[in-house]
Design a protein around this motif. Structure first.
Motif, short mmCIF file in Angstrom:
data_model
loop_
_atom_site.label_atom_id
_atom_site.label_comp_id
_atom_site.label_asym_id
_atom_site.label_seq_id
_atom_site.Cartn_x
_atom_site.Cartn_y
_atom_site.Cartn_z
N VAL A 13 0.85 -1.19 0.00
CA VAL A 13 0.00 0.00 0.00
C VAL A 13 0.88 1.24 0.00
O VAL A 13 0.70 2.15 -0.79
CB VAL A 13 -0.95 0.02 1.23
CG1 VAL A 13 -1.71 1.35 1.29
CG2 VAL A 13 -1.92 -1.14 1.17
N PHE A 14 1.89 1.23 0.88
CA PHE A 14 2.76 2.40 1.04
C PHE A 14 4.12 2.15 0.38
O PHE A 14 4.54 1.01 0.21
CB PHE A 14 2.94 2.73 2.52
CG PHE A 14 1.65 3.08 3.20
CD1 PHE A 14 1.07 4.33 3.01
CD2 PHE A 14 1.00 2.14 3.99
CE1 PHE A 14 -0.13 4.66 3.62
CE2 PHE A 14 -0.21 2.46 4.61
CZ PHE A 14 -0.78 3.71 4.42
N GLU A 15 4.79 3.25 0.08
CA GLU A 15 6.08 3.16 -0.62
C GLU A 15 7.11 2.33 0.16
O GLU A 15 7.88 1.59 -0.42
CB GLU A 15 6.62 4.57 -0.88
CG GLU A 15 7.48 4.66 -2.11
CD GLU A 15 7.78 6.10 -2.52
OE1 GLU A 15 8.87 6.31 -3.05
OE2 GLU A 15 6.94 6.99 -2.30
N ARG A 16 7.06 2.45 1.47
CA ARG A 16 8.02 1.70 2.30
C ARG A 16 7.84 0.18 2.15
O ARG A 16 8.73 -0.60 2.48
CB ARG A 16 7.89 2.10 3.76
CG ARG A 16 6.54 1.77 4.37
CD ARG A 16 6.48 2.04 5.87
NE ARG A 16 5.17 1.70 6.41
CZ ARG A 16 4.17 2.56 6.55
NH1 ARG A 16 4.33 3.84 6.21
NH2 ARG A 16 3.02 2.17 7.05
N ASP A 17 6.65 -0.23 1.68
CA ASP A 17 6.35 -1.67 1.54
C ASP A 17 6.74 -2.22 0.17
O ASP A 17 6.70 -3.43 -0.04
CB ASP A 17 4.85 -1.93 1.76
CG ASP A 17 4.37 -1.43 3.11
OD1 ASP A 17 5.13 -1.61 4.09
OD2 ASP A 17 3.28 -0.86 3.19
N GLU A 92 -9.17 5.65 -0.84
CA GLU A 92 -7.93 5.01 -0.38
C GLU A 92 -7.20 4.32 -1.54
O GLU A 92 -5.99 4.40 -1.66
CB GLU A 92 -8.24 3.99 0.73
CG GLU A 92 -8.46 4.64 2.07
CD GLU A 92 -8.87 3.63 3.12
OE1 GLU A 92 -8.53 2.43 2.98
OE2 GLU A 92 -9.55 4.03 4.09
N GLN A 95 -5.47 6.87 -3.59
CA GLN A 95 -4.24 7.35 -2.95
C GLN A 95 -3.13 6.31 -3.08
O GLN A 95 -1.97 6.65 -3.31
CB GLN A 95 -4.50 7.68 -1.47
CG GLN A 95 -5.33 8.92 -1.28
CD GLN A 95 -5.71 9.15 0.17
OE1 GLN A 95 -5.63 8.23 0.99
NE2 GLN A 95 -6.15 10.35 0.49
N THR A 96 -3.49 5.04 -2.94
CA THR A 96 -2.52 3.95 -3.08
C THR A 96 -1.90 3.99 -4.47
O THR A 96 -0.69 3.89 -4.64
CB THR A 96 -3.21 2.59 -2.85
OG1 THR A 96 -3.75 2.56 -1.52
CG2 THR A 96 -2.25 1.43 -3.02
N ARG A 99 0.21 7.30 -5.08
CA ARG A 99 1.52 7.22 -4.40
C ARG A 99 2.51 6.46 -5.28
O ARG A 99 3.65 6.86 -5.44
CB ARG A 99 1.39 6.50 -3.05
CG ARG A 99 1.31 7.43 -1.86
CD ARG A 99 1.51 6.67 -0.56
NE ARG A 99 0.55 5.59 -0.39
CZ ARG A 99 -0.64 5.74 0.21
NH1 ARG A 99 -1.01 6.91 0.68
NH2 ARG A 99 -1.45 4.72 0.34
N TYR A 100 2.03 5.34 -5.83
CA TYR A 100 2.93 4.54 -6.67
C TYR A 100 3.31 5.31 -7.93
O TYR A 100 4.49 5.39 -8.29
CB TYR A 100 2.27 3.20 -7.06
CG TYR A 100 3.11 2.46 -8.09
CD1 TYR A 100 4.23 1.74 -7.70
CD2 TYR A 100 2.84 2.58 -9.45
CE1 TYR A 100 5.05 1.12 -8.63
CE2 TYR A 100 3.65 1.97 -10.39
CZ TYR A 100 4.75 1.24 -9.98
OH TYR A 100 5.56 0.65 -10.92
N SER A 103 5.79 7.94 -7.36
CA SER A 103 7.06 7.51 -6.78
C SER A 103 8.18 7.60 -7.82
O SER A 103 7.92 7.56 -9.02
CB SER A 103 6.95 6.06 -6.26
OG SER A 103 6.94 5.16 -7.37
#
Length: 197
Positions: A13-17, A92, A95-96, A99-100, A103
């Motif tokens: 979901v998030f960039e850190r993942d 959501e 946004q997911t 974000r990608y 990136s």
């Protein structure tokens, strides 16, 4: 290009993942719900059940990473559009996906459009968004087996009232008979070999 191996790596979901970036491009697939993203990924990787397909629109809610030939990633992004889900959940997913796309990962985005439908406002927003951010993308028209040649001609004429493209600059695919698969894979290979700007 011959795909010998394709494996699911992880959902994020998030960039850190996101998985650690590889030296090659990664190829993301985006489109409205039910446009055939999972079917296309399965078709071009020769794996029937690699990406989960569903008759229920909006099943892909996470970013799914697949490692291909141990060299590069295919990335399945959440669908957008008419999925019967609460607005909060849709926001959501948006946004997911955003974000990608925003990136700094080295990526090319395949935007899938259903050949039978004039692009929606969300499709056009996606194309404009990618253009605005200078993210390289290619259009793939899906579900080609659903129309006769005459119907395809009419459909493309209608689509061109909304989206400006040349037939040589886009791809056409049918996951039913795998038509168009080789052209897409040849393009992926050209990108990996640095033959595409």
């Amino acid at each position: 290009m011959n795909i010998k191996q394709a494996d699911f790596v992880k959902s994020a979901v998030f960039e850190r993942d996101y998985p650690e970036e590889l030296e090659h491009f990664e190829f993301a697939f985006v489109g409205r719900s039910n446009v055939g993203k999972s079917s296309l990924i399965n078709s071009i990787t020769n794996r029937n059940k690699l990406a989960k397909t569903s008759k229920t629109p909006g099943r892909t809610q996470l970013i799914n990473y697949f490692l291909v030939n141990k060299e590069f990633y295919f990335v399945d992004l959440p669908g957008y559009g008419f999925a019967k889900v609460p607005k909060e959940m849709k926001r959501e997913w948006g946004q997911t996906m955003e974000r990608y796309l925003a990136s700094p990962r080295h990526k090319l985005v395949f935007v899938l459009l259903d050949i039978r439908r004039v692009p929606s406002g969300e499709d056009l927003d996606m194309l404009e968004w990618l253009d605005h951010y200078g993210t390289p993308f290619k259009i793939i028209f899906t579900k080609m087996d659903k129309l006769s040649n005459n119907e395809k001609f009419k459909a493309l004429k209608a689509i061109k009232t909304k989206v400006d493209f040349h037939n040589d600059d886009v791809f056409f695919h049918s996951s039913l008979n795998n038509n168009g698969k080789d052209e897409i894979l040849n393009y992926v290979e050209a990108c990996l070999n640095g033959e595409v700007e």
